[in-house]
Structures are given as C-alpha cells and as structure tokens.
Design an enzyme around this catalytic site. Sequence first.
Site, mmCIF file in Angstrom:
data_model
loop_
_atom_site.group_PDB
_atom_site.id
_atom_site.type_symbol
_atom_site.label_atom_id
_atom_site.label_comp_id
_atom_site.label_asym_id
_atom_site.label_seq_id
_atom_site.Cartn_x
_atom_site.Cartn_y
_atom_site.Cartn_z
ATOM 1 N N ASP A 24 0.851 -1.189 0.000
ATOM 2 C CA ASP A 24 0.000 0.000 0.000
ATOM 3 C C ASP A 24 0.892 1.245 0.000
ATOM 4 O OD1 ASP A 24 -2.137 1.682 0.149
ATOM 5 O OD2 ASP A 24 -2.756 1.124 2.170
ATOM 6 N N ASP A 36 -2.988 2.565 -5.954
ATOM 7 C CA ASP A 36 -1.949 2.622 -4.924
ATOM 8 C C ASP A 36 -1.829 1.389 -4.043
ATOM 9 O OD1 ASP A 36 -4.404 3.071 -3.765
ATOM 10 O OD2 ASP A 36 -3.696 4.586 -2.374
ATOM 11 N N GLU A 37 -2.528 0.300 -4.361
ATOM 12 C CA GLU A 37 -2.378 -0.897 -3.539
ATOM 13 C C GLU A 37 -2.649 -2.163 -4.341
ATOM 14 O OE1 GLU A 37 -5.287 -1.626 -0.439
ATOM 15 O OE2 GLU A 37 -6.621 -0.104 -1.299
#
Length: 366
Positions: free
Chosen positions: A14, A108-109
């Site tokens: 993350d 983003d993850e």
Amino acid sequence: MPNDFPLRKIIHVDMDAFYASVEQLDNPELRGKPVAVGGSSKRGVVAAASYEARKYGVRSAMSSVMAQRNCPELIFVNARFDRYKEISKIVRGIFYQYTDLVEPLSLDEAYLDVTVNKKGNPSASLLAKEIRQKIFDATGLNASAGISINKFIAKVASDINKPNGQKTVNPEEVLQFLEDLEIRKFYGVGKVTAEKMYKLGIFTGKDLKLKTEAFLEENFGKSGSYYYNVVRGIHNSEVKPHRIPKSVGAERTFNENLSSEVFMLERLDHIAEELEKRLKKANIAGKTVTLKIKYSDFTLNTRSKTLAYFISAKSLILETAKELLYQEKLQNSVRLLGISLANLNTQKEEKDSKKEVVSVQLKFEF
C-alpha cells in the site's frame, strides 16, 4: 493440519498517502506541509491527505469545508490522475518482477502471491522489504506492506506500521494477532458496523470470536458469516490477477443542492449517458440498476431494481433510474446522484472455498 489447507504467502503493498505524496514529490514547496488533494470549494471533497494533514484529523472523503476547519493551514491541490497512473504503472512493473499473481485493488495498492516467486526466495518478509526499496528507488515514494497467510490478514497488517514500514504475521501468530486486534481495524468493519458491534459488547477480535455464527448472522446478515470466519483466520480467497468488476457506475456531486426532481432527472440523463459510454467501452451489460442518493446532510440512500435481462443502453438505464427516483419521497435536498449497474455479464459464479481453521502449530517460513 489438513493436507489440503491452502498454504500461501501473501503480501499487501500500500503506497503511503499516494496522491498527496506524489504532489509533494513533484512540488518541493509542499513537502512537510499539510496537503489535501481535491477541491477547496464549499462542495469539494478531500480525495487524499498527506500525513502532515492527517495529524489534524483530515481524511479522505471528508468535506473540504470540514478539512479546512480542522486544519486552517491546509493546502489544496487539484488531482492529476494521469500522473498517478504513470507512477502506478511503474510500481506494478516492479510487482511483476517478483510474481505474475498480482491483484491491483486501486492505483496505490495490490496483493501479491509470492508463495512461488520469480526470485526463488522463500522469505515473503524479505521480498516485501526488497519490493518497497525498489519502489522508493524508482519513484522516490514510500510504501508499506503486510505479509501473512491470506489476503485479509495481509491487508490488516499493512496498516500496522505505516508509514514506510511493514508487518509480518507469521502463521503461528495469526490467531493471537486477530484476537488482540481492535474491531475497528478489521478490514470490512466500517464506522457504522463498529458502533453496532460496540453496543453488542464487541471491542476486539477476542470478543468477536466469542459470538456464535448464528448470533453474528442475526445481527449482521450475510456479513456475520464473514466476521465469524476471518477472526478465526479463515479467508481462502485467491489472489486474482484479472479482477472482474462487480459493478460499473457513474456519479456527480452538484455545486448547488437539488430540491426539484425535474433538475435531478436532467442530471440523471447525463449520468446515464456517461455510464453507457463506460459499459460500451468495456463491452459490459448488467441486470441490477442501483440509484445512489446523497442528501445535503450527507446521509446516503440507495435503491435497486433487478431486471430479467441484461442492459447497457442509456435509455433503459435512465428509465429504471427514474422509476427508482420516484420509488420513495425524497428526505432532503440532494448533493449527489449516482447510477451503477451490477449482476454483470462478465461475472462467473465462484466455487465456495473449503473452510479450514488455522492451526497454531502451523510452521511455514515467512
């Protein structure tokens, strides 16, 4: 320990305050300052906040007015999604250096299954550390990671040592880790659910574990079974490299609250048109239309209807959305409308995974 138990090594990576961190990276004058990505107008919403801003209670999805009230020195910047996608592509490229089993959740993850990996390294913890370093070297941005035997625990663990840290929950530590965990930190337990659990005397994983499956289903519906299993370390969902979307939608937040249904129908027409474009681009159709209504007091209402056939045309989507709009009397003026389509023709029925309980005697090098 049953021989068919799915022993996996899962990493959840993350990026730390991704959007805000990108803005601070590209503009040195923003570094060390409270930054919010999003509109600063009275109708604006925070899309992301830097860690400097989070110290003042600024969070994503918070209204810009409230964010500014919490942090008078807050600096608002407009979102630049092309730039975020550019960096996300670099980060994902790093993931694929280690495994092809990568399941992105957002820009983003992502989950990575490194049980068998391209580096031949048996230590998922060392791989996570190496991946985070490569991300920093390639982008200048920090990432955090969680490492464990399944996706649920890995995702929870990735938040433990943020920012720029990682947490490994070894197999023999799983049950104790979950028992000690505050209930609000369980992935899938939101603010409303947490409040309900508090009223039922559930504050930690240990409290949750004391409740029967029947009790949890009675109080939380279908989610009750999920809570009953995850607190016992049962979450056998595989890392899916090609995630099939469960729904496609479009929504709009308005500059002025709408109190007239005539104006709402006009907005729904534009939203349905946008949704049709997205459906055609992805060659997707669906059966369940959901109308999302957010009132001026931020309360949320959803209304759904399932048709007997698949649709993707604007006219049919709009017709159903209109029907849902008139289904109930509006409670207040409206600040946001959205339409989504679910029960898509891309979905396949998933086989029920066999439920097995994690054994504290499990030895598996991490």
